[in-house]
Design an enzyme around this catalytic site. Structure first.
Site, PDB file in Angstrom:
ATOM      1  N   GLY A  20       0.776  -1.237   0.000  1.00 52.49           N
ATOM      2  CA  GLY A  20       0.000   0.000   0.000  1.00 52.49           C
ATOM      3  C   GLY A  20       0.807   1.285   0.000  1.00 52.49           C
ATOM      4  O   GLY A  20       0.282   2.333   0.383  1.00 52.49           O
ATOM      5  N   SER A  21       2.060   1.242  -0.458  1.00 53.57           N
ATOM      6  CA  SER A  21       2.832   2.489  -0.475  1.00 53.57           C
ATOM      7  C   SER A  21       2.224   3.476  -1.472  1.00 53.57           C
ATOM      8  O   SER A  21       2.194   4.685  -1.221  1.00 53.57           O
ATOM      9  CB  SER A  21       4.309   2.232  -0.794  1.00 53.57           C
ATOM     10  OG  SER A  21       4.472   1.827  -2.129  1.00 53.57           O
ATOM     11  N   LEU A  98     -10.114  -7.624 -12.787  1.00 50.37           N
ATOM     12  CA  LEU A  98     -11.527  -7.230 -12.795  1.00 50.37           C
ATOM     13  C   LEU A  98     -12.207  -7.771 -14.056  1.00 50.37           C
ATOM     14  O   LEU A  98     -11.598  -7.831 -15.128  1.00 50.37           O
ATOM     15  CB  LEU A  98     -11.644  -5.704 -12.751  1.00 50.37           C
ATOM     16  CG  LEU A  98     -11.114  -5.044 -11.462  1.00 50.37           C
ATOM     17  CD1 LEU A  98     -10.998  -3.536 -11.647  1.00 50.37           C
ATOM     18  CD2 LEU A  98     -12.015  -5.374 -10.273  1.00 50.37           C
ATOM     19  N   ASN A 112      -4.613   2.216 -13.468  1.00 49.64           N
ATOM     20  CA  ASN A 112      -3.726   1.292 -12.750  1.00 49.64           C
ATOM     21  C   ASN A 112      -2.298   1.782 -12.886  1.00 49.64           C
ATOM     22  O   ASN A 112      -1.964   2.475 -13.845  1.00 49.64           O
ATOM     23  CB  ASN A 112      -3.851  -0.102 -13.385  1.00 49.64           C
ATOM     24  CG  ASN A 112      -2.955  -1.129 -12.717  1.00 49.64           C
ATOM     25  OD1 ASN A 112      -2.819  -1.157 -11.486  1.00 49.64           O
ATOM     26  ND2 ASN A 112      -2.315  -1.975 -13.510  1.00 49.64           N
ATOM     27  N   HIS A 114       1.537   0.285 -13.234  1.00 49.58           N
ATOM     28  CA  HIS A 114       2.225  -0.970 -13.559  1.00 49.58           C
ATOM     29  C   HIS A 114       3.735  -0.706 -13.581  1.00 49.58           C
ATOM     30  O   HIS A 114       4.180   0.265 -14.193  1.00 49.58           O
ATOM     31  CB  HIS A 114       1.744  -1.488 -14.919  1.00 49.58           C
ATOM     32  CG  HIS A 114       2.328  -2.805 -15.278  1.00 49.58           C
ATOM     33  ND1 HIS A 114       1.880  -3.982 -14.698  1.00 49.58           N
ATOM     34  CD2 HIS A 114       3.332  -3.153 -16.116  1.00 49.58           C
ATOM     35  CE1 HIS A 114       2.595  -4.991 -15.182  1.00 49.58           C
ATOM     36  NE2 HIS A 114       3.477  -4.513 -16.043  1.00 49.58           N
ATOM     37  N   GLU A 147     -10.411  -4.478 -20.515  1.00 47.02           N
ATOM     38  CA  GLU A 147     -10.538  -5.911 -20.214  1.00 47.02           C
ATOM     39  C   GLU A 147      -9.270  -6.697 -20.547  1.00 47.02           C
ATOM     40  O   GLU A 147      -9.076  -7.793 -20.036  1.00 47.02           O
ATOM     41  CB  GLU A 147     -11.750  -6.502 -20.934  1.00 47.02           C
ATOM     42  CG  GLU A 147     -11.718  -6.311 -22.422  1.00 47.02           C
ATOM     43  CD  GLU A 147     -12.963  -6.894 -23.063  1.00 47.02           C
ATOM     44  OE1 GLU A 147     -12.995  -8.107 -23.262  1.00 47.02           O
ATOM     45  OE2 GLU A 147     -13.894  -6.115 -23.357  1.00 47.02           O
ATOM     46  N   GLU A 179       7.112   5.659  -9.029  1.00 50.95           N
ATOM     47  CA  GLU A 179       5.657   5.433  -9.043  1.00 50.95           C
ATOM     48  C   GLU A 179       4.949   6.467  -8.176  1.00 50.95           C
ATOM     49  O   GLU A 179       3.874   6.956  -8.515  1.00 50.95           O
ATOM     50  CB  GLU A 179       5.328   4.027  -8.522  1.00 50.95           C
ATOM     51  CG  GLU A 179       5.739   2.917  -9.459  1.00 50.95           C
ATOM     52  CD  GLU A 179       5.321   1.539  -8.949  1.00 50.95           C
ATOM     53  OE1 GLU A 179       4.285   1.423  -8.283  1.00 50.95           O
ATOM     54  OE2 GLU A 179       6.046   0.566  -9.229  1.00 50.95           O
TER      55      GLU A 179
HETATM   56  C1  GRF Z   1       3.747  -1.467  -7.366  1.00 55.06           C
HETATM   57  O1  GRF Z   1       5.011  -1.754  -7.858  1.00 55.06           O
HETATM   58  C2  GRF Z   1       2.762  -1.354  -8.495  1.00 55.06           C
HETATM   59  O2  GRF Z   1       3.316  -0.841  -9.647  1.00 55.06           O
HETATM   60  C3  GRF Z   1       2.354  -2.775  -8.718  1.00 55.06           C
HETATM   61  O3  GRF Z   1       2.302  -3.342  -7.434  1.00 55.06           O
HETATM   62  C4  GRF Z   1       3.173  -2.624  -6.553  1.00 55.06           C
HETATM   63  C5  GRF Z   1       2.352  -2.170  -5.400  1.00 55.06           C
HETATM   64  O4  GRF Z   1       3.110  -1.576  -4.398  1.00 55.06           O
HETATM   65  N1  GRF Z   1       1.130  -2.848  -9.474  1.00 55.06           N
HETATM   66  P1  GRF Z   1       2.393  -0.883  -3.171  1.00 55.06           P
HETATM   67  O5  GRF Z   1       1.430  -1.917  -2.571  1.00 55.06           O
HETATM   68  O6  GRF Z   1       1.669   0.316  -3.656  1.00 55.06           O
HETATM   69  O7  GRF Z   1       3.504  -0.547  -2.205  1.00 55.06           O
END
Ligand code: GRF
Length: 192
Positions: A20-21, A98, A112, A114, A147, A179
């Site tokens: 959940g960062s 989903l 999302n 990624h 999808e 991110e």
């Molecule tokens: C991140 O690297 C994101 O890109 C991927 O899963 C990871 C989640 O990290 N989809 P966090 O739970 O937000 O720390």
């Protein structure tokens, strides 16, 4: 995406499965005056998601689903989203795919993050695949959810150089940092 008219922020849900960062980061961003969104709901498919603590910390409603029948679960989630007047969804490390039906109900309103430079490395283990292929660059992408897994239109990407000394752990740390910058920037881009 619709323009923001009044001062009201767009009610948003964040779906997580793990640390959940990104959730924490998006919540902090959402509190800024300039943020077009507010985080009003956290959804997790597991009670083991460490990130759920941020829902508690920031007093945000949370919903945990452990159901094996995810199609049925999705129906319950949709009812909840409607009840909470959620208009936008950010997936952040959400490990469930989903359904087409669910995505259609929130068409163009789910994004999302990624950890790769899509369309490269859809799916899992993106960092080790980039290193194994001796790529020069790696990065992360915020994209619309369709999808087809990790295939929707790209909102924004951030590219970084892979160092000769990088392994998948060091690379994932570097990219996670990016991110946390990219997700808010992509949200700003969508609504401005
Ligand atoms: C991140 O690297 C994101 O890109 C991927 O899963 C990871 C989640 O990290 N989809 P966090 O739970 O937000 O720390």
């Amino acid at each position: 995406m619709e323009k923001l008219t009044g001062l009201k922020k767009i009610k948003t849900a964040v779906f997580i499965s793990g640390v959940g960062s990104n959730l924490k980061n998006i919540i902090k961003f959402s509190k800024l005056k300039k943020s077009p969104i507010s985080i009003d709901l956290v959804v997790s498919n597991t009670n083991l998601a460490k990130g759920l603590k941020y829902a508690d910390q920031f007093k945000i409603k949370k919903k945990i689903f452990n159901s094996k029948n995810f199609i049925e679960t999705e129906k319950i989630i949709l009812i909840l989203l409607r009840k909470e007047k959620i208009k936008f969804i950010c997936l952040a490390g959400f490990m469930k795919i989903l359904s087409k039906g669910f995505i259609k109900k929130f068409d163009g309103k789910i994004i999302n993050i990624h950890p790769s430079l899509l369309p490269k490395y859809k799916g899992l283990n993106t960092h080790s695949r980039a290193i194994k292929n001796k790529d020069i660059f790696a990065g992360c992408t915020v994209h619309y959810v369709t999808e087809k897994l990790d295939s929707g239109k790209v909102v924004m990407q951030k590219k970084i150089k892979i160092a000769a000394s990088d392994n998948s752990i060091s690379l994932s740390k570097k990219i996670l940092k990016q991110e946390h910058k990219l997700y808010p920037a992509a949200i700003m881009k969508i609504f401005n």
